[in-house]
Design a protein around this motif. Sequence first.
Motif, short mmCIF file in Angstrom:
data_model
loop_
_atom_site.label_atom_id
_atom_site.label_comp_id
_atom_site.label_asym_id
_atom_site.label_seq_id
_atom_site.Cartn_x
_atom_site.Cartn_y
_atom_site.Cartn_z
N ILE A 76 45.67 68.42 38.81
CA ILE A 76 45.19 68.58 40.18
C ILE A 76 45.53 69.97 40.70
N LEU A 77 46.75 70.44 40.40
CA LEU A 77 47.18 71.76 40.87
C LEU A 77 46.29 72.86 40.32
N PHE A 78 45.92 72.75 39.04
CA PHE A 78 45.09 73.78 38.42
C PHE A 78 43.59 73.50 38.57
N ARG A 79 43.28 72.46 39.36
CA ARG A 79 41.89 72.13 39.67
C ARG A 79 41.08 71.82 38.42
N LEU A 80 41.74 71.17 37.47
CA LEU A 80 41.02 70.66 36.32
C LEU A 80 40.38 69.34 36.68
N LYS A 81 39.52 68.84 35.82
CA LYS A 81 38.86 67.57 36.10
C LYS A 81 39.90 66.44 36.08
N ALA A 82 40.10 65.83 37.23
CA ALA A 82 41.08 64.76 37.35
C ALA A 82 40.40 63.41 37.16
N PRO A 83 41.16 62.38 36.78
CA PRO A 83 40.56 61.05 36.61
C PRO A 83 40.05 60.51 37.95
N SER A 84 39.21 59.51 37.87
CA SER A 84 38.77 58.80 39.06
C SER A 84 39.93 57.99 39.63
N ARG A 85 39.68 57.34 40.76
CA ARG A 85 40.74 56.53 41.37
C ARG A 85 41.25 55.46 40.42
N ILE A 86 40.32 54.83 39.68
CA ILE A 86 40.74 53.80 38.71
C ILE A 86 41.63 54.43 37.64
N GLY A 87 41.27 55.62 37.17
CA GLY A 87 42.07 56.29 36.16
C GLY A 87 43.46 56.64 36.67
N VAL A 88 43.55 57.10 37.91
CA VAL A 88 44.86 57.43 38.49
C VAL A 88 45.72 56.18 38.61
N ILE A 89 45.11 55.08 39.05
CA ILE A 89 45.85 53.82 39.13
C ILE A 89 46.35 53.42 37.75
N GLY A 90 45.51 53.62 36.73
CA GLY A 90 45.91 53.29 35.36
C GLY A 90 47.11 54.09 34.91
N VAL A 91 47.14 55.39 35.26
CA VAL A 91 48.28 56.25 34.91
C VAL A 91 49.57 55.70 35.50
N PHE A 92 49.55 55.33 36.77
CA PHE A 92 50.77 54.88 37.43
C PHE A 92 51.19 53.48 36.99
N ILE A 93 50.23 52.62 36.70
CA ILE A 93 50.59 51.30 36.17
C ILE A 93 51.23 51.44 34.79
N GLY A 94 50.64 52.31 33.96
CA GLY A 94 51.25 52.56 32.65
C GLY A 94 52.65 53.13 32.77
N PHE A 95 52.86 54.00 33.76
CA PHE A 95 54.19 54.59 34.00
C PHE A 95 55.21 53.51 34.35
N ILE A 96 54.83 52.57 35.21
CA ILE A 96 55.73 51.48 35.57
C ILE A 96 56.10 50.66 34.33
N GLY A 97 55.09 50.34 33.51
CA GLY A 97 55.36 49.57 32.30
C GLY A 97 56.26 50.31 31.33
N ALA A 98 56.03 51.61 31.16
CA ALA A 98 56.85 52.40 30.24
C ALA A 98 58.29 52.49 30.73
N CYS A 99 58.48 52.61 32.04
CA CYS A 99 59.84 52.63 32.59
C CYS A 99 60.56 51.31 32.34
#
Length: 300
Positions: A112-135
Amino acid sequence: MLNNPAVLLVLSGFLIGANFPLGKLASNAGISPILWPLLISAGAVVGMAALLAGSGKLQRPNRAVLRFSLLSGLISFFAANILVFALIPIVGSGYVGIMFAMSPVVTLGLAILFRLKAPSRIGVIGVFIGFIGACLVAYSRQGGVEAVALAWIAVAFLIPTTLAVGNIYRTIGWPAGASPDDLALWTNVFASIAYILVLLFYSGGLQLGQLADAPVAAFLQFAAGALTFPLYFRLQKFGGPVLLSQLGYIAAAVGMAAATLFLGERYPALTWVGALIILVGIGLSIRAQALEAVEEAAQR
């Protein structure tokens, strides 16, 4: 099929997940933790060189490819592995595992900082759900996270930062017209050289004789390295840095399953809950990627 980001994510994650049980066998055999990642990169070098030579595509790299490969090899592979092996005895494997789990989140922030193509809202939610599971997986396998001095917390944060910077750099710095196979080869050439220099400096030799203590695991690890990196660099090209960063989520789940099936390891229920949460997160990320592909096709 090998241009499909979802397929590349699953295949790459599966192969990287195999590194965990193989690495444990190597550790049990007393093999140097620097020699083992050298074996992975060496497998990639031999495999990619044979593939390119066999297809008549092996060629001398230009300056842009050499610069990319040097920085990518040192940042993404060499530096990250050295940090992990150095910090596990100090802060514990549980804390290092959580730092690994932060890689997709940090990668998303940098994208996001470098203005690259970021995931959609569903993709962002997937990133954070995966982070919770990995933790959850990292926490349960360690039986809690050790009390860590603030200074070492700052140093450990270099793990996800290094991985994320490598993910972003490979997107921004990808040389024009370069193929994933060429970059996979030369990136691992430089990573291998760095591992060799460290072994020579600290151990006075490559210690290759240690591999005889776990020959089957060494062969499988060498082969896994050869198979992983063609897929890994294609995933970087076609899936982007954020999707690629989620390899660690899949690898963690695959590593657990392999250790349970082949090494007889047993994990508490919380670990498997974390693994299921990871799969949900990955499913959302793959779903988001598929929807984006449909939208892009409709716009053409």
